[in-house]
Write a protein that holds these residues in place. Structure first.
Motif, PDB file in Angstrom:
ATOM      1  N   GLY A 113       0.819  -1.210   0.000  1.00 44.64           N
ATOM      2  CA  GLY A 113       0.000   0.000   0.000  1.00 44.64           C
ATOM      3  C   GLY A 113       0.854   1.261   0.000  1.00 44.64           C
ATOM      4  N   LEU A 114       1.878   1.250   0.830  1.00 46.64           N
ATOM      5  CA  LEU A 114       2.763   2.420   0.934  1.00 46.64           C
ATOM      6  C   LEU A 114       3.415   2.735  -0.412  1.00 46.64           C
ATOM      7  N   GLN A 115       3.782   1.682  -1.133  1.00 42.39           N
ATOM      8  CA  GLN A 115       4.424   1.882  -2.440  1.00 42.39           C
ATOM      9  C   GLN A 115       3.417   2.405  -3.472  1.00 42.39           C
ATOM     10  N   LYS A 116       2.256   1.758  -3.522  1.00 40.85           N
ATOM     11  CA  LYS A 116       1.236   2.154  -4.504  1.00 40.85           C
ATOM     12  C   LYS A 116       0.801   3.610  -4.318  1.00 40.85           C
ATOM     13  N   GLU A 117       0.704   3.988  -3.045  1.00 47.69           N
ATOM     14  CA  GLU A 117       0.237   5.327  -2.681  1.00 47.69           C
ATOM     15  C   GLU A 117       1.095   6.444  -3.294  1.00 47.69           C
ATOM     16  N   GLN A 118       2.352   6.142  -3.550  1.00 46.31           N
ATOM     17  CA  GLN A 118       3.277   7.173  -4.046  1.00 46.31           C
ATOM     18  C   GLN A 118       2.863   7.714  -5.414  1.00 46.31           C
ATOM     19  N   GLU A 119       2.064   6.921  -6.123  1.00 44.72           N
ATOM     20  CA  GLU A 119       1.606   7.331  -7.443  1.00 44.72           C
ATOM     21  C   GLU A 119       0.675   8.545  -7.338  1.00 44.72           C
ATOM     22  N   ASN A 120       0.043   8.694  -6.164  1.00 47.11           N
ATOM     23  CA  ASN A 120      -0.900   9.811  -5.981  1.00 47.11           C
ATOM     24  C   ASN A 120      -0.198  11.166  -5.896  1.00 47.11           C
ATOM     25  N   TYR A 121       1.117  11.137  -5.673  1.00 49.78           N
ATOM     26  CA  TYR A 121       1.839  12.409  -5.524  1.00 49.78           C
ATOM     27  C   TYR A 121       2.524  12.856  -6.809  1.00 49.78           C
ATOM     28  N   GLY A 122       2.148  12.261  -7.937  1.00 50.95           N
ATOM     29  CA  GLY A 122       2.704  12.690  -9.221  1.00 50.95           C
ATOM     30  C   GLY A 122       3.496  11.598  -9.919  1.00 50.95           C
ATOM     31  N   SER A 123       3.991  11.925 -11.102  1.00 50.89           N
ATOM     32  CA  SER A 123       4.733  10.954 -11.908  1.00 50.89           C
ATOM     33  C   SER A 123       5.972  10.473 -11.160  1.00 50.89           C
ATOM     34  N   LEU A 124       6.344   9.235 -11.412  1.00 54.71           N
ATOM     35  CA  LEU A 124       7.531   8.736 -10.723  1.00 54.71           C
ATOM     36  C   LEU A 124       8.249   7.617 -11.467  1.00 54.71           C
ATOM     37  N   VAL A 125       9.515   7.482 -11.122  1.00 53.49           N
ATOM     38  CA  VAL A 125      10.323   6.361 -11.580  1.00 53.49           C
ATOM     39  C   VAL A 125      10.475   5.451 -10.370  1.00 53.49           C
ATOM     40  N   ALA A 126       9.864   4.276 -10.429  1.00 57.10           N
ATOM     41  CA  ALA A 126       9.932   3.351  -9.301  1.00 57.10           C
ATOM     42  C   ALA A 126      10.940   2.268  -9.595  1.00 57.10           C
ATOM     43  N   GLU A 127      11.786   2.005  -8.602  1.00 60.97           N
ATOM     44  CA  GLU A 127      12.853   1.028  -8.789  1.00 60.97           C
ATOM     45  C   GLU A 127      12.754  -0.088  -7.756  1.00 60.97           C
ATOM     46  N   GLY A 128      12.891  -1.355  -8.179  1.00 59.92           N
ATOM     47  CA  GLY A 128      12.821  -2.447  -7.204  1.00 59.92           C
ATOM     48  C   GLY A 128      12.952  -3.811  -7.839  1.00 59.92           C
ATOM     49  N   ARG A 129      12.183  -4.780  -7.283  1.00 61.30           N
ATOM     50  CA  ARG A 129      12.246  -6.151  -7.783  1.00 61.30           C
ATOM     51  C   ARG A 129      10.925  -6.587  -8.408  1.00 61.30           C
ATOM     52  N   ASP A 130       9.847  -5.951  -8.008  1.00 56.57           N
ATOM     53  CA  ASP A 130       8.525  -6.357  -8.501  1.00 56.57           C
ATOM     54  C   ASP A 130       7.660  -5.145  -8.802  1.00 56.57           C
TER      55      ASP A 130
END
Ligand code: DC
Length: 224
Positions: A113-130
């Motif tokens: 949830g914490l990760q998904k929520e970050q999309e609400n604050y604008g465009s982003l480059v997400a980095e990780g494993r999944d």
């Protein structure tokens, strides 16, 4: 009326030491959007759980602890219960701990949830494993960044030396190989190339080449 979403997500997945962090940060900078380091969240949680002496298989204690831990992502730092752990999470010990705790289903569920929520604050480059497969399956453009274990170990080694830290190449290589096995054989969200991801092997590429490649692909996708 059709509602169009102007913000977008770019995902970069890949194994340990493939250069994802430095590349993702620069890509975010070039695109003028936010950078989300999901590994830092797993590291922070692993650190706090280990400090609290909660074992990865103590499911009940784990769930209870996870419901009480507050994680905040600031621009350049990660706070756990208001305490900045940004540098404490960058040690070989936490490399191992994060790899172990991130294989626990309760941990992944709690952090989704914490990760998904970050999309609400604008465009982003997400980095990780999944991030391209589980967290942001609808991302605008997805990448899978990798390099040979030897190339990755060499980069980690040089990084640590440049920071004036002790480093042993063979130890780093073994640890990378072990983490690859842990991350790709775990039952939940194993490291894999997400559907539709662009595969990029950076063994023989400079960081700038990888950044330019990704930025070009994203701009192409945005202009369609
Ligand atoms: O990218 P990193 O080395 O900072 O990640 C730390 C650990 O967290 C690594 O063992 C894999 C795990 N991780 C994960 O399981 N899922 C993510 N989205 C990001 C990291």
């Amino acid at each position: 009326m059709e509602i169009t979403k102007s913000s977008y997500v770019v995902t970069i997945d890949g194994p340990a030491g493939a250069g994802k962090s430095s590349v993702a940060k620069r890509v975010a900078q070039e695109l003028g959007i936010k950078y989300l380091d999901t590994g830092a969240i797993y590291r922070a949680i692993a650190l706090i759980l280990a400090k609290s002496e909660i074992k990865p298989d103590a499911e009940e204690f784990l769930r209870e602890a996870l419901s009480e831990i507050k994680i905040e992502l600031k621009d350049k730092s990660v706070l756990v219960n208001d305490f900045d752990v940004s540098s404490e999470i960058r040690t070989p010990e936490v490399d191992e701990l994060a790899s172990i705790y991130s294989a626990v289903p309760a941990v992944r569920e709690a952090l989704l949830g914490l990760q998904k929520e970050q999309e609400n604050y604008g465009s982003l480059v997400a980095e990780g494993r999944d991030v391209g497969s589980v967290v942001f399956p609808e991302a605008k453009v997805k990448f899978f960044l990798t390099a040979s274990p030897e190339a990755r170990a060499k980069r980690r080694y040089l990084e640590r030396i440049a920071k004036g830290k002790e480093a042993d190449y063979d130890e780093i290589l073994n640890s990378i190989k072990q983490r690859d096995i842990n991350d790709s054989t775990r039952e939940l969200a194993p490291l894999s190339v997400p559907d539709g991801a662009i595969y990029l092997d950076t063994s023989d590429m400079t960081e700038t080449q990888a950044v330019n490649f990704i930025v070009d692909r994203v701009n192409e996708a945005l202009s369609k």
